[in-house]
Design an enzyme around this catalytic site. Structure first.
Site, PDB file in Angstrom:
ATOM      1  CG  HIS A   1      28.725  59.848  29.575  1.00 39.98           C
ATOM      2  ND1 HIS A   1      28.423  60.961  28.812  1.00 39.98           N
ATOM      3  CD2 HIS A   1      27.939  58.847  29.109  1.00 39.98           C
ATOM      4  CE1 HIS A   1      27.468  60.638  27.932  1.00 39.98           C
ATOM      5  NE2 HIS A   1      27.161  59.367  28.098  1.00 39.98           N
TER       6      HIS A   1
ATOM      7  CE  LYS B   1      42.641  34.438  53.176  1.00 41.54           C
ATOM      8  NZ  LYS B   1      42.089  33.064  53.045  1.00 41.54           N
TER       9      LYS B   1
ATOM     10  CD  GLU C   1      40.868  34.284  44.264  1.00 36.98           C
ATOM     11  OE1 GLU C   1      39.795  33.639  44.282  1.00 36.98           O
ATOM     12  OE2 GLU C   1      41.222  35.036  45.183  1.00 36.98           O
TER      13      GLU C   1
HETATM   14  O1  LIG Z   1      34.713  31.556  51.357  1.00 38.20           O
HETATM   15  P1  LIG Z   1      35.934  31.835  52.159  1.00 38.20           P
HETATM   16  O2  LIG Z   1      36.668  30.596  52.562  1.00 38.20           O
HETATM   17  O3  LIG Z   1      35.645  32.737  53.308  1.00 38.20           O
HETATM   18  O4  LIG Z   1      36.966  32.595  51.179  1.00 38.20           O
HETATM   19  C1  LIG Z   1      36.626  33.835  50.673  1.00 38.20           C
HETATM   20  C2  LIG Z   1      37.704  34.188  49.663  1.00 38.20           C
HETATM   21  O5  LIG Z   1      38.947  34.137  50.345  1.00 38.20           O
HETATM   22  C3  LIG Z   1      40.118  34.254  49.580  1.00 38.20           C
HETATM   23  O6  LIG Z   1      40.251  35.575  49.193  1.00 38.20           O
HETATM   24  C4  LIG Z   1      40.139  33.392  48.341  1.00 38.20           C
HETATM   25  O7  LIG Z   1      41.213  33.789  47.528  1.00 38.20           O
HETATM   26  C5  LIG Z   1      38.848  33.513  47.566  1.00 38.20           C
HETATM   27  O8  LIG Z   1      38.871  32.606  46.477  1.00 38.20           O
HETATM   28  C6  LIG Z   1      37.684  33.225  48.476  1.00 38.20           C
HETATM   29  O9  LIG Z   1      36.476  33.346  47.753  1.00 38.20           O
END
Ligand SMILES: O=P(O)(O)OC[C@H]1O[C@H](O)[C@H](O)[C@@H](O)[C@@H]1O
Length: 619
Positions: free
Chosen positions: A427, A532, A398
């Protein structure tokens, strides 16, 4: 007689920050004239230079040596030993070693990269001083301050870090001691943690729980880290009546991640159905004034701890995100922070050879041509480090998997990480690593201590289980290298909070340095937003499909619609395939089409589909 084991002994630590190393010693003193210059503790540079002399002596032999491999990888065992000694990084106080000898970078390459490393060290120094090191989001990058608050660029941030750490430790102590207890549970104390979070709000805590949780922790942790209803049901079912003594820790920096929100709503439903008051067992770790933070305040949850905007999810293990779950399991978080801080200190040197994070970045760049041309296979030969590669997948991929560099050039950078544990993975896929497509380099994580002192057992004369594990690691390393597969080996004495903290810090810094070498921003994640957004669009389309089917199935007689007609009525004919998938998914779950009261009683979508000649749909 001195022995090689002194290389690995965790003798009383030398009070120095950097890598003062006990020199490599040779088993048979007569094999080499061992310099007598070690009357005092040598600096690493001295050790390295003397080590070079040792290895130089070793190379003066008349043995016939095999030619170097075509790709220039050294294959002469004596030359390899010399390379091993010459490049071995040793952090005596941590008991951590980094062997880069099985990566074939040349002296010319190192020389060529030197200016970029000096620029990377400078950028890292500025980052730690509070520079906007995440320019795309206009943010500072402060995860290193978490283990050395005095580094923070101002007293307010320093105080935030210290206050939060104190609050985390106090709260955990009071939960573990029973001073803070659930309102109604036969045990009269909290016995479980249910962590609800995803990505960086789960992977660090999961890795650390697997690595460090004692066999019988004060609170046993389990995770909801996805919006899979069956997975959520499974965790809640496994808790059963223990839900009454479960502390639910909801972790979300943004406070708005859909999967985490869904997990929370599902858990709150389970609490209602069990007649339990969620707020009295709920804890949140989130940014000030996030959606989650406001919910916590309105509903009056048991506690909340802040996440800071200058700490990314994938580098949050040393914040409340990692420290609270760890402390609740009885893990010494001060030791985790101490290990990370010692490693940070070692990584502040601008001498490449003495900087373990820089050495890793050098190997990554060499092995993957600075463009991710080879994958990084992570092989900890220790069960408890099983989740290290999953943790590194987010930290590395990431951070480095970016479309554009800092100058706006399209680079599609990255470094792919996978792996589980050795010797188990031997394995599974080591066959391909040894003989198949040469698209990787390996990272071995070696843990020298097999069992606590006094617990070892020989399963055959002079051989223990741990010897096999050791042999499998060394054998795999040799077998891969014999076929020109490169590898690095990180060695720690044992898996402790201190060594885990050091490993986390080592890789956080290596990623940061490598990102500088390839000129990308390691601290934002634009790509996840696209996914998202698209998920949101699917759900919006589903609502339109439901409305169209509701209306059609309300008519007398029912109006049969084809997929094309549904798409037309949703005004998105181009989404016909997604509409087909949405209906099929709803049919598979026998969703009710019509909410009570709108038009007769709820009817199953399957019934409606059965009455239509909606062609081509799943049965
Ligand atoms: O901690 P949050 O704001 O819920 O985000 C949870 C995750 O969301 C996204 O996937 C980001 O790319 C991550 O870097 C992050 O850890």
């Amino acid at each position: 007689m001195a022995s090689l084991s002194s290389l690995c002994s965790s003798s009383p630590s030398i009070k120095s920050q950097t890598s003062i190393a006990k020199p490599l010693v040779i088993l048979r003193k007569d094999s080499v004239t061992f310099p007598t210059r070690f009357s005092k503790t040598p600096s690493l540079v001295q050790t390295q230079s003397v080590a070079r002399e040792i290895s130089a002596d070793l190379s003066n032999t008349n043995d016939v040596v095999p030619k170097k491999a075509k790709n220039g990888l050294e294959k002469d065992p004596r030359e390899l030993w010399k390379r091993y000694v010459d490049w071995l990084y040793q952090h005596k106080e941590l008991g951590l070693y980094l062997d880069v000898s099985r990566v074939g970078f040349t002296d010319e390459f190192v020389e060529e990269m030197e200016p970029r490393f000096q620029a990377a060290f400078k950028a890292m120094e500025e980052l730690e001083k509070g520079a906007i090191a995440n320019p795309d989001e206009g943010r500072m990058v402060g995860h290193y301050w978490l283990r050395k608050p005095e580094l923070a660029p101002n007293s307010f941030l320093k105080s935030q870090i210290e206050t939060t750490l104190d609050a985390v430790r106090k709260f955990a102590d009071e939960v573990v001691s029973g001073k803070i207890k659930p309102p109604s549970s036969p045990e009269g104390r909290f016995t479980s943690i249910l962590s609800v979070g995803i990505g960086g709000s789960a992977l660090g805590p999961q890795f650390v729980a697997e690595a460090l949780a004692p066999d019988n922790p004060p609170l046993k942790i389990r995770f909801i880290d996805n919006t899979d209803p069956a997975g959520i049901d499974h965790q809640i079912a496994q808790l059963g009546p223990e839900l009454a003594s479960t502390l639910v820790v909801v972790i979300s920096k943004s406070g708005g991640t859909p999967e985490t929100r869904n997990g929370l709503l599902e858990v709150q439903k389970a609490f209602r159905e069990a007649g339990l008051e969620f707020a009295k067992q709920g804890v949140a770790i989130t940014q000030e004034n996030s959606l989650l933070d406001n919910t916590v305040r309105i509903e009056g949850w048991l506690a909340r701890f802040p996440m800071f905007d200058w700490v990314g999810g994938r580098t949050s293990e040393m914040s409340a995100v990692g420290l609270l779950p760890a402390a609740l399991q009885g893990i010494d978080v001060r030791e985790m922070l101490a290990g990370a801080s010692l490693m940070d200190e070692a990584n502040r040197t601008t001498v490449l050879r003495n900087n373990p994070a820089a050495l890793l970045a050098l190997c990554w760049y060499w092995a993957s041509d600075g463009v991710g041309s080879k994958d990084m296979v992570v092989l900890p030969y220790k069960d408890s480090l099983l989740l290290f590669s999953r943790y590194l997948q987010q930290l590395v991929m990431e951070s480095l998997g970016k479309e554009f560099d800092l100058d706006g050039n399209r680079v599609n950078q990255g470094l792919t990480v996978y792996g589980n544990k050795g010797s188990t993975d031997q394995h599974a896929y080591i066959q391909q690593l040894r003989e198949g497509v040469h698209n990787f380099f390996a990272t071995f994580i070696e843990v020298l201590r097999d069992r606590p002192p006094g617990h070892d057992w020989e399963l055959e004369p002079g051989v223990t289980c741990g010897d096999y594990l050791f042999g499998m690691l060394q054998g795999t390393r040799s077998a891969l290298y014999a076929n020109d597969r490169e590898s690095v080996t990180v060695t720690v004495q044992e898996v402790t909070p201190r060594s885990v903290g050091a490993l986390v810090a080592l890789y956080e810094r290596a990623v940061g340095i490598y990102a500088s070498l390839v000129n990308i921003n390691a601290y934002h994640q634009p790509g996840v937003e696209a996914g998202k957004k698209a998920a949101g669009e699917v759900l919006a389309l589903q609502k339109r499909v439901l409305a169209v089917l509701n209306e059609a199935s309300c008519k007398e007689p029912v109006e049969p619609l084809t997929i094309d007609e549904v798409a037309e009525r949703c005004h998105t004919p181009e989404d016909i395939e997604m509409i087909y998938k949405i209906i099929a998914h709803m049919a598979a779950n026998d969703r009710a089409l019509i909410a009570e009261g709108s038009c007769g009683s709820p009817r199953s979508i399957k019934v409606y589909l059965g009455e239509c000649n909606v062609d081509g749909l799943y049965a």
